[in-house]
Write an enzyme that holds these catalytic residues in place. Sequence first.
Site, PDB file in Angstrom:
ATOM      1  N   GLY A 116       7.111 -10.108   2.378  1.00  0.00           N
ATOM      2  CA  GLY A 116       5.681  -8.741   2.159  1.00  0.00           C
ATOM      3  C   GLY A 116       6.164  -7.529   2.649  1.00  0.00           C
ATOM      4  O   GLY A 116       5.630  -7.097   1.692  1.00  0.00           O
ATOM      5  N   ASP A 169      -1.761  -9.088  11.636  1.00  0.00           N
ATOM      6  CA  ASP A 169      -3.489 -10.318  10.773  1.00  0.00           C
ATOM      7  C   ASP A 169      -3.634 -10.783  12.717  1.00  0.00           C
ATOM      8  O   ASP A 169      -4.275  -9.875  13.309  1.00  0.00           O
ATOM      9  CB  ASP A 169      -2.847 -11.510  10.186  1.00  0.00           C
ATOM     10  CG  ASP A 169      -4.094 -12.517  10.322  1.00  0.00           C
ATOM     11  OD1 ASP A 169      -5.612 -11.644   9.948  1.00  0.00           O
ATOM     12  OD2 ASP A 169      -3.802 -13.677   9.817  1.00  0.00           O
ATOM     13  N   LEU A 178       4.321  -9.779  15.051  1.00  0.00           N
ATOM     14  CA  LEU A 178       4.728  -8.640  15.225  1.00  0.00           C
ATOM     15  C   LEU A 178       4.755  -8.779  16.846  1.00  0.00           C
ATOM     16  O   LEU A 178       5.738  -8.511  17.057  1.00  0.00           O
ATOM     17  CB  LEU A 178       3.778  -7.425  14.857  1.00  0.00           C
ATOM     18  CG  LEU A 178       4.058  -6.634  13.618  1.00  0.00           C
ATOM     19  CD1 LEU A 178       5.246  -5.043  14.568  1.00  0.00           C
ATOM     20  CD2 LEU A 178       4.442  -7.037  12.977  1.00  0.00           C
ATOM     21  N   ASP A 202       1.864 -12.097  -0.694  1.00  0.00           N
ATOM     22  CA  ASP A 202       2.089 -13.393  -1.517  1.00  0.00           C
ATOM     23  C   ASP A 202       1.020 -14.303  -1.751  1.00  0.00           C
ATOM     24  O   ASP A 202      -0.219 -14.308  -0.526  1.00  0.00           O
ATOM     25  CB  ASP A 202       3.095 -13.963  -1.571  1.00  0.00           C
ATOM     26  CG  ASP A 202       3.409 -14.450  -0.182  1.00  0.00           C
ATOM     27  OD1 ASP A 202       3.122 -14.157   0.717  1.00  0.00           O
ATOM     28  OD2 ASP A 202       3.130 -16.460   0.016  1.00  0.00           O
TER      29      ASP A 202
END
Length: 185
Positions: A46, A106, A111, A162
Amino acid sequence: MQDYRNILAEILIDEKTLQKRVAELGAQISRDYTGQDLLLICILRGGMIFLVDLMRQITVPHQIDFMAISSYGSGARQSEGDVRLTLDLQTNIHDKNVLLVEDIIDSGHTLSYVLDFLSTRQPRSLRVCTLLDKKERREVDIPIHYCGFVIPNKFVFGYGLDLDEYYRNLPFVGVVNLDKYRPQA
Ligand code: IMP
Ligand code: MG
């Protein structure tokens, strides 16, 4: 696969706005790392489009490297589930200034995993640059040093992001019309 026009609810961030913000982030990063060595780490896939645009706006010398992570589920049905490393770095990050380049944060689970994992390799510094932040969805606290846009809790695609691996090439960030989108079987 469906034409993107049939599943686009709205353009959330248009190309011009994206490019302007990426240039601002590049300028800010260039100021902050003046005179220092810098390694940009892109989390595949991404963050790829964001990385190549961002790095061309960064004026300090820097290296790049890639890593990949997978979590259970995909696309609009992705959950916070299990996070796994599927591609490791080629660079030894010990004592390096590392800047992680992400497409979107999100829940924060991805992360959080990546930051813990990279910390064990003792970089000199470790910062996060994300294009998009779905702040209201956060479940784990993540220190974000550079953020492009805080966005509402809507599923987005384009500019690297995506839908079942399609549409990453679109030059804008769009919101998916989930009533019209037919996920790949
Ligand atoms: P987190 O672990 O919940 O923070 O999820 C982050 C990852 O979920 C991102 O790197 C994306 O791959 C994916 N993701 C989350 N929201 C979206 C979205 O709206 N569109 C596309 N991918 C998303
Ligand atoms: Mg990602």
